[in-house]
Design a protein around this motif. Structure first.
Motif, PDB file in Angstrom:
ATOM      1  N   LEU A   1     -10.199  10.863  13.979  1.00 57.85           N
ATOM      2  CA  LEU A   1      -9.825  10.294  15.270  1.00 57.85           C
ATOM      3  C   LEU A   1     -10.874  10.607  16.334  1.00 57.85           C
ATOM      4  O   LEU A   1     -11.330   9.713  17.065  1.00 57.85           O
ATOM      5  CB  LEU A   1      -8.464  10.851  15.703  1.00 57.85           C
ATOM      6  CG  LEU A   1      -7.981  10.468  17.105  1.00 57.85           C
ATOM      7  CD1 LEU A   1      -7.653   8.981  17.167  1.00 57.85           C
ATOM      8  CD2 LEU A   1      -6.763  11.311  17.491  1.00 57.85           C
ATOM      9  N   VAL A   2     -11.274  11.866  16.400  1.00 55.21           N
ATOM     10  CA  VAL A   2     -12.242  12.293  17.416  1.00 55.21           C
ATOM     11  C   VAL A   2     -13.583  11.596  17.223  1.00 55.21           C
ATOM     12  O   VAL A   2     -14.187  11.101  18.183  1.00 55.21           O
ATOM     13  CB  VAL A   2     -12.404  13.826  17.378  1.00 55.21           C
ATOM     14  CG1 VAL A   2     -13.608  14.275  18.197  1.00 55.21           C
ATOM     15  CG2 VAL A   2     -11.146  14.515  17.896  1.00 55.21           C
ATOM     16  N   LEU A   3     -14.067  11.543  15.994  1.00 56.15           N
ATOM     17  CA  LEU A   3     -15.383  10.945  15.732  1.00 56.15           C
ATOM     18  C   LEU A   3     -15.388   9.443  15.964  1.00 56.15           C
ATOM     19  O   LEU A   3     -16.360   8.898  16.510  1.00 56.15           O
ATOM     20  CB  LEU A   3     -15.825  11.262  14.304  1.00 56.15           C
ATOM     21  CG  LEU A   3     -16.103  12.738  13.982  1.00 56.15           C
ATOM     22  CD1 LEU A   3     -16.595  12.883  12.543  1.00 56.15           C
ATOM     23  CD2 LEU A   3     -17.121  13.331  14.943  1.00 56.15           C
ATOM     24  N   SER A   4     -14.321   8.758  15.566  1.00 58.74           N
ATOM     25  CA  SER A   4     -14.296   7.303  15.732  1.00 58.74           C
ATOM     26  C   SER A   4     -14.187   6.927  17.207  1.00 58.74           C
ATOM     27  O   SER A   4     -14.894   6.023  17.674  1.00 58.74           O
ATOM     28  CB  SER A   4     -13.134   6.694  14.936  1.00 58.74           C
ATOM     29  OG  SER A   4     -11.906   7.270  15.319  1.00 58.74           O
ATOM     30  N   VAL A   5     -13.333   7.607  17.949  1.00 53.81           N
ATOM     31  CA  VAL A   5     -13.186   7.296  19.370  1.00 53.81           C
ATOM     32  C   VAL A   5     -14.461   7.641  20.133  1.00 53.81           C
ATOM     33  O   VAL A   5     -14.928   6.873  20.990  1.00 53.81           O
ATOM     34  CB  VAL A   5     -11.978   8.046  19.967  1.00 53.81           C
ATOM     35  CG1 VAL A   5     -11.917   7.870  21.484  1.00 53.81           C
ATOM     36  CG2 VAL A   5     -10.682   7.541  19.348  1.00 53.81           C
ATOM     37  N   SER A   6     -15.063   8.785  19.816  1.00 58.17           N
ATOM     38  CA  SER A   6     -16.274   9.200  20.539  1.00 58.17           C
ATOM     39  C   SER A   6     -17.443   8.259  20.262  1.00 58.17           C
ATOM     40  O   SER A   6     -18.261   8.010  21.155  1.00 58.17           O
ATOM     41  CB  SER A   6     -16.652  10.635  20.159  1.00 58.17           C
ATOM     42  OG  SER A   6     -17.016  10.734  18.795  1.00 58.17           O
ATOM     43  N   SER A   7     -17.540   7.735  19.062  1.00 55.46           N
ATOM     44  CA  SER A   7     -18.627   6.800  18.761  1.00 55.46           C
ATOM     45  C   SER A   7     -18.552   5.584  19.675  1.00 55.46           C
ATOM     46  O   SER A   7     -19.578   5.111  20.196  1.00 55.46           O
ATOM     47  CB  SER A   7     -18.547   6.348  17.300  1.00 55.46           C
ATOM     48  OG  SER A   7     -18.751   7.439  16.424  1.00 55.46           O
ATOM     49  N   ALA A   8     -17.343   5.095  19.905  1.00 59.79           N
ATOM     50  CA  ALA A   8     -17.173   3.918  20.766  1.00 59.79           C
ATOM     51  C   ALA A   8     -17.426   4.253  22.226  1.00 59.79           C
ATOM     52  O   ALA A   8     -18.115   3.517  22.943  1.00 59.79           O
ATOM     53  CB  ALA A   8     -15.770   3.356  20.580  1.00 59.79           C
ATOM     54  N   THR A   9     -16.893   5.377  22.693  1.00 57.38           N
ATOM     55  CA  THR A   9     -17.002   5.700  24.121  1.00 57.38           C
ATOM     56  C   THR A   9     -18.425   6.089  24.514  1.00 57.38           C
ATOM     57  O   THR A   9     -18.906   5.699  25.583  1.00 57.38           O
ATOM     58  CB  THR A   9     -16.044   6.837  24.490  1.00 57.38           C
ATOM     59  OG1 THR A   9     -16.296   7.990  23.669  1.00 57.38           O
ATOM     60  CG2 THR A   9     -14.595   6.410  24.309  1.00 57.38           C
ATOM     61  N   VAL A  10     -19.112   6.828  23.655  1.00 62.87           N
ATOM     62  CA  VAL A  10     -20.479   7.235  23.982  1.00 62.87           C
ATOM     63  C   VAL A  10     -21.413   6.031  23.989  1.00 62.87           C
ATOM     64  O   VAL A  10     -22.264   5.891  24.874  1.00 62.87           O
ATOM     65  CB  VAL A  10     -20.977   8.321  23.000  1.00 62.87           C
ATOM     66  CG1 VAL A  10     -22.461   8.611  23.220  1.00 62.87           C
ATOM     67  CG2 VAL A  10     -20.170   9.597  23.167  1.00 62.87           C
ATOM     68  N   LEU A  11     -21.263   5.145  23.002  1.00 60.25           N
ATOM     69  CA  LEU A  11     -22.088   3.941  22.958  1.00 60.25           C
ATOM     70  C   LEU A  11     -21.848   3.072  24.197  1.00 60.25           C
ATOM     71  O   LEU A  11     -22.796   2.576  24.823  1.00 60.25           O
ATOM     72  CB  LEU A  11     -21.789   3.137  21.692  1.00 60.25           C
ATOM     73  CG  LEU A  11     -22.561   1.816  21.523  1.00 60.25           C
ATOM     74  CD1 LEU A  11     -24.063   2.071  21.479  1.00 60.25           C
ATOM     75  CD2 LEU A  11     -22.102   1.090  20.259  1.00 60.25           C
ATOM     76  N   ALA A  12     -20.587   2.911  24.574  1.00 61.28           N
ATOM     77  CA  ALA A  12     -20.267   2.105  25.753  1.00 61.28           C
ATOM     78  C   ALA A  12     -20.856   2.730  27.016  1.00 61.28           C
ATOM     79  O   ALA A  12     -21.378   2.020  27.890  1.00 61.28           O
ATOM     80  CB  ALA A  12     -18.750   1.966  25.889  1.00 61.28           C
ATOM     81  N   ALA A  13     -20.791   4.055  27.119  1.00 61.11           N
ATOM     82  CA  ALA A  13     -21.330   4.733  28.300  1.00 61.11           C
ATOM     83  C   ALA A  13     -22.843   4.589  28.378  1.00 61.11           C
ATOM     84  O   ALA A  13     -23.403   4.392  29.467  1.00 61.11           O
ATOM     85  CB  ALA A  13     -20.944   6.210  28.271  1.00 61.11           C
ATOM     86  N   ALA A  14     -23.524   4.678  27.247  1.00 64.82           N
ATOM     87  CA  ALA A  14     -24.983   4.543  27.231  1.00 64.82           C
ATOM     88  C   ALA A  14     -25.405   3.144  27.663  1.00 64.82           C
ATOM     89  O   ALA A  14     -26.343   2.981  28.452  1.00 64.82           O
ATOM     90  CB  ALA A  14     -25.523   4.858  25.836  1.00 64.82           C
ATOM     91  N   ILE A  15     -24.724   2.133  27.142  1.00 66.72           N
ATOM     92  CA  ILE A  15     -25.046   0.749  27.519  1.00 66.72           C
ATOM     93  C   ILE A  15     -24.793   0.529  29.005  1.00 66.72           C
ATOM     94  O   ILE A  15     -25.606  -0.083  29.721  1.00 66.72           O
ATOM     95  CB  ILE A  15     -24.220  -0.234  26.673  1.00 66.72           C
ATOM     96  CG1 ILE A  15     -24.639  -0.163  25.198  1.00 66.72           C
ATOM     97  CG2 ILE A  15     -24.371  -1.658  27.198  1.00 66.72           C
ATOM     98  CD1 ILE A  15     -23.760  -0.975  24.265  1.00 66.72           C
ATOM     99  N   ALA A  16     -23.676   1.057  29.510  1.00 66.21           N
ATOM    100  CA  ALA A  16     -23.347   0.890  30.929  1.00 66.21           C
ATOM    101  C   ALA A  16     -24.367   1.590  31.818  1.00 66.21           C
ATOM    102  O   ALA A  16     -24.747   1.072  32.874  1.00 66.21           O
ATOM    103  CB  ALA A  16     -21.946   1.444  31.194  1.00 66.21           C
TER     104      ALA A  16
END
Length: 460
Positions: A108-123
């Motif tokens: 759960l932690v790894l899958s959610v963090s992969s999405a949130t970190v990628l989104a934050a970097a793009i933003a």
């Protein structure tokens, strides 16, 4: 001197015997020894890196570097959404008793963090120009923010990875990775700063963090295999209540602290002191961290143990162990903070002659260190009690104090006012955190509550 020797100096004999004769002391001492070794080595290397970078860049560019780092901290906090501490809390709870559930939490932690970190970097990359111009008032920092997106991503993933290792009580691995990262940072950031200035320093730090994260992935896979834990991504969202009951308040607690410091530094950059003042503050702040690295270590080591004591319903022993760690923390934090304050003009001169006049800023940041240390341990105990919402409440009081005192003192005293605000806020935070641990643990112990069958966040 051994950790047990320090315990004997700090604690009453009866309390020392009650705690040190148990398996708790063995676990804490083993974890603390490794974590102290790793944190000390890593912080010394990082401190040397920051001193060298400051001398290469100069006062105002180093202030710009610090302002960018603070901005990256805000974005990284939003990207991580409290998942590192979530991993520590729930992997510690399930690693021994329910390996399948532990693997599901990690998934759960790894899958959610992969999405949130990628989104934050793009933003961050997409809005770098807007942030630099409209928010920071420094359009020339756009390229630095773009370069910093890589550093933010690597550090966010490293924090979550360390959260899993902490839950597994693999503090020796965390120590080795920390020292490796410190050494790589020293080797990469200095030559890159010489070549490319602020952007180069950020790229060097990002490259070293990414390299260590890759090494950590291999180490984590080996550790999980030896514990019989398989990461489970399928069905991981069944534990979504962990995110709302623990990750959300943990995230909101950080969403108070990190942006408040960033906002205060932004105000300082727009004051009469400008980026030169921010450079002085950022240089002094580098010495606040080493003064509290022992409490940070003790907190990370103690949370898994405190979780197990609390979940087993041993409230009195939970409270005694917490007080034991708090006493040790203050005994360790006070002497170096005092020595650093006495040597403050000489310490600030390390960064260059133009930094020397900021010695008073360093004094207040060092004076805040023992209070910050006590707050760290007490907040860790509250997290062990699964009282993340309480941590959010006291962090809000801390943030309100920082902003109020900064707005009051910054116009007349510059960054010295910011340092005074920092000290005042940690006085408030440490008092509230320690008081809540004392009141909360005593209330439940007096009520004679039995071990809980369900987490307070609703999970089984």
């Amino acid at each position: 001197m051994t950790l047990d020797g320090l315990f004997r100096m700090v604690l009453p004999a009866r309390l020392h015997e009650r705690v040190s004769g148990s398996a708790i002391a063995t676990r804490l001492a083993h974890g603390s020894a490794w974590s102290l070794f790793g944190s000390a080595g890593s912080r010394l290397l990082v401190l040397a890196t920051m001193i060298a970078v400051a001398r290469i860049l100069g006062q105002a560019p180093f202030g710009a570097f610090g302002l960018v780092q603070s901005t990256l901290g805000v974005v990284g906090m939003m990207a991580g959404i409290g998942l590192g501490s979530t991993a520590t809390r729930f992997v510690a709870q399930y690693a021994r008793t329910d390996p399948q559930r532990a693997g599901q939490v990690i998934g759960l932690v790894l899958s959610v963090s992969s999405a949130t970190v990628l989104a934050a970097a793009i933003a961050l990359v997409a809005s770098a120009g807007l942030i630099a111009d409209a928010v920071l008032g420094r359009p020339d920092l756009q390229s630095a923010l773009v370069c910093g997106a890589a550093l933010m991503s690597a550090m966010a993933f490293r924090g979550i990875q360390n959260g899993v290792f902490s839950g597994l009580q693999k503090f020796d691995t965390i120590a080795r990775l920390a020292i490796l990262e410190g050494g790589l940072s020293l080797a990469a950031a200095i030559p890159m700063a010489l070549m490319l200035g602020v952007e180069g320093a950020l790229i060097g730090l990002a490259a070293s963090a990414a390299a260590v994260w890759i090494v950590g992935r291999t180490a984590l896979a080996s550790t999980l295999k030896s514990r019989g834990i398989a990461i489970r991504y399928r069905g991981a969202l069944a534990d979504w209540r962990i995110l709302t009951g623990y990750s959300l308040p943990s995230f909101l607690a950080n969403a108070v602290a990190t942006p408040v410091l960033w906002f205060a530094m932004t105000l300082a950059s727009r004051s009469a002191d400008g980026l030169a003042g921010v450079g002085t503050y950022y240089a002094a702040y580098q010495w606040h961290g080493p003064m509290i690295f022992v409490p940070v270590v003790l907190m990370s080591v103690s949370i898994p143990t405190l979780v197990q004591e609390w979940e087993a319903g041993r409230r009195a022993r939970f409270r005694k162990v917490t007080f034991w760690i708090c006493g040790l923390t203050l005994a360790i934090a006070l002497p170096p903070a005092t020595a650093g304050a006495l040597l403050s003009p000489w310490i600030m001169s390390f960064y260059g002659p133009e930094f020397r006049d900021g010695w008073a800023v360093l004094v207040f940041l060092l004076a805040a260190a023992p209070l910050h240390a006590l707050a760290k341990i007490s907040s860790g105990a509250l997290l062990g009690m699964n009282r993340a919402w309480w941590v959010l409440a006291i962090n809000m009081a801390w943030g309100a104090t920082v902003i109020a005192v900064t707005l009051w003192l910054l116009p007349a005293h510059g960054v010295l006012g910011l340092a005074i605000a920092f000290f005042s806020a940690y006085l408030v935070l440490s008092t509230l955190a320690f008081g809540l641990v004392l009141a909360g643990s005593r209330a439940e112990a007096s009520a004679g509550l039995s071990p809980r069958l369900h987490d307070s966040n609703g999970t089984a």
